[in-house]
Design a protein around this motif. Structure first.
Motif, PDB file in Angstrom:
ATOM      1  N   LEU A   1       0.900   3.962  -3.262  1.00  0.00           N
ATOM      2  CA  LEU A   1       0.534   5.374  -3.137  1.00  0.00           C
ATOM      3  C   LEU A   1       1.729   6.269  -3.451  1.00  0.00           C
ATOM      4  O   LEU A   1       1.586   7.303  -4.115  1.00  0.00           O
ATOM      5  CB  LEU A   1      -0.010   5.640  -1.732  1.00  0.00           C
ATOM      6  CG  LEU A   1      -0.744   6.964  -1.486  1.00  0.00           C
ATOM      7  CD1 LEU A   1       0.200   8.125  -1.325  1.00  0.00           C
ATOM      8  CD2 LEU A   1      -1.729   7.270  -2.618  1.00  0.00           C
TER       9      LEU A   1
ATOM     10  N   TRP B   1      -2.038   2.802   2.396  1.00  0.00           N
ATOM     11  CA  TRP B   1      -2.373   3.758   1.328  1.00  0.00           C
ATOM     12  C   TRP B   1      -2.834   5.077   1.947  1.00  0.00           C
ATOM     13  O   TRP B   1      -2.347   6.156   1.590  1.00  0.00           O
ATOM     14  CB  TRP B   1      -3.463   3.137   0.457  1.00  0.00           C
ATOM     15  CG  TRP B   1      -4.052   3.981  -0.625  1.00  0.00           C
ATOM     16  CD1 TRP B   1      -4.946   5.006  -0.471  1.00  0.00           C
ATOM     17  CD2 TRP B   1      -3.812   3.882  -2.042  1.00  0.00           C
ATOM     18  NE1 TRP B   1      -5.291   5.534  -1.693  1.00  0.00           N
ATOM     19  CE2 TRP B   1      -4.609   4.866  -2.679  1.00  0.00           C
ATOM     20  CE3 TRP B   1      -3.032   3.042  -2.827  1.00  0.00           C
ATOM     21  CZ2 TRP B   1      -4.632   5.041  -4.057  1.00  0.00           C
ATOM     22  CZ3 TRP B   1      -3.050   3.213  -4.211  1.00  0.00           C
ATOM     23  CH2 TRP B   1      -3.835   4.198  -4.816  1.00  0.00           C
TER      24      TRP B   1
ATOM     25  N   GLN C   1      -0.562   8.506   2.119  1.00  0.00           N
ATOM     26  CA  GLN C   1      -1.142   9.648   1.428  1.00  0.00           C
ATOM     27  C   GLN C   1      -1.282  10.849   2.357  1.00  0.00           C
ATOM     28  O   GLN C   1      -0.963  11.985   1.972  1.00  0.00           O
ATOM     29  CB  GLN C   1      -2.503   9.262   0.862  1.00  0.00           C
ATOM     30  CG  GLN C   1      -3.171  10.289   0.002  1.00  0.00           C
ATOM     31  CD  GLN C   1      -4.412   9.747  -0.693  1.00  0.00           C
ATOM     32  OE1 GLN C   1      -4.771  10.214  -1.766  1.00  0.00           O
ATOM     33  NE2 GLN C   1      -5.057   8.765  -0.100  1.00  0.00           N
TER      34      GLN C   1
ATOM     35  N   HIS D   1      -4.971  -0.973   2.410  1.00  0.00           N
ATOM     36  CA  HIS D   1      -5.881   0.155   2.609  1.00  0.00           C
ATOM     37  C   HIS D   1      -5.323   1.125   3.658  1.00  0.00           C
ATOM     38  O   HIS D   1      -5.280   2.347   3.444  1.00  0.00           O
ATOM     39  CB  HIS D   1      -7.244  -0.386   3.046  1.00  0.00           C
ATOM     40  CG  HIS D   1      -8.363   0.585   2.933  1.00  0.00           C
ATOM     41  ND1 HIS D   1      -9.663   0.213   2.650  1.00  0.00           N
ATOM     42  CD2 HIS D   1      -8.409   1.931   3.085  1.00  0.00           C
ATOM     43  CE1 HIS D   1     -10.438   1.269   2.630  1.00  0.00           C
ATOM     44  NE2 HIS D   1      -9.702   2.329   2.899  1.00  0.00           N
TER      45      HIS D   1
ATOM     46  N   GLY E   1       0.814  -1.212   0.000  1.00  0.00           N
ATOM     47  CA  GLY E   1       0.000   0.000   0.000  1.00  0.00           C
ATOM     48  C   GLY E   1       0.844   1.258   0.000  1.00  0.00           C
ATOM     49  O   GLY E   1       0.562   2.214  -0.740  1.00  0.00           O
TER      50      GLY E   1
ATOM     51  N   GLU F   1      -6.031  10.300  -5.121  1.00  0.00           N
ATOM     52  CA  GLU F   1      -6.878   9.153  -5.482  1.00  0.00           C
ATOM     53  C   GLU F   1      -7.725   9.410  -6.721  1.00  0.00           C
ATOM     54  O   GLU F   1      -8.140   8.462  -7.386  1.00  0.00           O
ATOM     55  CB  GLU F   1      -7.774   8.777  -4.300  1.00  0.00           C
ATOM     56  CG  GLU F   1      -7.008   8.140  -3.160  1.00  0.00           C
ATOM     57  CD  GLU F   1      -7.832   8.047  -1.891  1.00  0.00           C
ATOM     58  OE1 GLU F   1      -7.801   6.987  -1.253  1.00  0.00           O
ATOM     59  OE2 GLU F   1      -8.498   9.038  -1.544  1.00  0.00           O
TER      60      GLU F   1
END
Length: 302
Positions: A110, A222, A226, A219, A106, A264
């Motif tokens: 990202l 990520w 981010q 998840h 993840g 995203e």
């Protein structure tokens, strides 16, 4: 004989036993579980969301983790009672390795998307700066655990039980994207991007492994990478505390940069997430996990 271990375990006993209207029983069970665990998620958000607006503290992060852990335990209990099985999608023996893999994947995905935005010249990145990570950790835990439990273990699994894998994949991805329309700065393009790059990609990891842990790790990492590492908006929500600060350059095309919704909704994130989805879904199909596990194991031949 039929191998009882082939295919994905989506439930086949007690409330989901073979027989008339199993599809309707599966859909009803899905709706009930979705309501129950949405309430659990709301409980985690009452603690986690205030943290996301500021620095937060370790104790409060532990409270979020405890609520999410209780949610996983509750899911295990109700599945054991209603479906006659301990959910192998929560196999604790595989959790450490699966979570570690998911966290690494993840974060890398990202970072590749943000790197693409920077290489294309549509993002400014500044920093580093002193910042507390606790608030973003809380957000990553609650979204990683509870959204994967809701969308993959409940919606995807039980729609697959009811209608098969392709309708389930499309429906859960579309729902995942549509739910993000309630976020700040959301647009139909952003929702479509979330549905494809995240809804299908995270489903791919679940279908590939038959467990939630990699999806949870991907998840959570990520969102954390981010928000705290790169300091970009997470699903339209601006961050306050971050190590770096990343934002679109003035005048950058929104379809390319993602605009105020964040990376995203950007083209690089779409490319990264879609490629990961294609690879994991193809691998899961090759593994045989596009089929539900057989209802009954045939007796061995004499």
């Amino acid at each position: 004989m039929t191998d009882d271990r082939t295919g994905l375990e989506v439930g086949r006993r007690r409330f989901l036993h073979p027989g008339p209207l199993r599809w309707l029983r599966a859909v009803g069970w899905m709706m009930l579980l979705f309501i129950i665990f949405t309430l659990v998620y709301a409980g985690a958000q009452t603690v986690g969301n205030p943290l996301f607006k500021g620095g937060g503290h370790l104790l409060e992060v532990l409270e979020v983790a405890a609520i999410c852990g209780a949610g996983l335990a509750l899911y295990g209990g109700v599945v054991w009672l209603a479906e006659g099985r301990w959910p192998e999608e929560l196999d604790p023996r595989r959790a450490p390795v699966d979570l570690a893999i998911g966290l690494l994947v993840g974060a890398a995905m990202l970072s590749a998307a943000v790197g693409g935005l920077y290489a294309l010249g549509v993002y400014d990145i500044s920093g580093p700066r002193p910042a507390s990570a606790w608030g973003t950790i809380a957000m990553a835990i609650e979204s990683g655990v509870m959204e994967e439990l809701l969308m993959r273990a409940i919606v995807l699994r039980l729609l697959m039980r009811a209608f098969g894998v392709w309708p389930a994949l499309v429906a859960q991805a579309a729902l995942f994207g549509a739910l993000h329309l309630a976020n700040p700065n959301a647009t139909p393009v952003a929702a479509a991007a979330i549905a494809v790059e995240a809804g299908l990609m995270l489903a791919g990891f679940y279908l590939l492994t038959g467990r939630l842990w990699v999806s949870i790790g991907v998840h959570a990492a990520w969102n954390f990478t981010q928000g705290w590492v790169w300091g970009a908006s997470v699903s339209g929500i601006p961050v306050v505390e971050s190590w770096l600060v990343s934002k679109p350059k003035p005048g950058a095309p929104e379809l390319l940069s993602g605009g105020a919704f964040g990376p995203e909704a950007s083209l690089p994130a779409m490319v990264v997430g879609t490629l990961a989805a294609l690879v994991t879904l193809w691998w899961a199909w090759k593994k045989g996990n596009f089929e539900a596990r057989p209802d009954v194991q045939a007796p061995p031949r004499p």
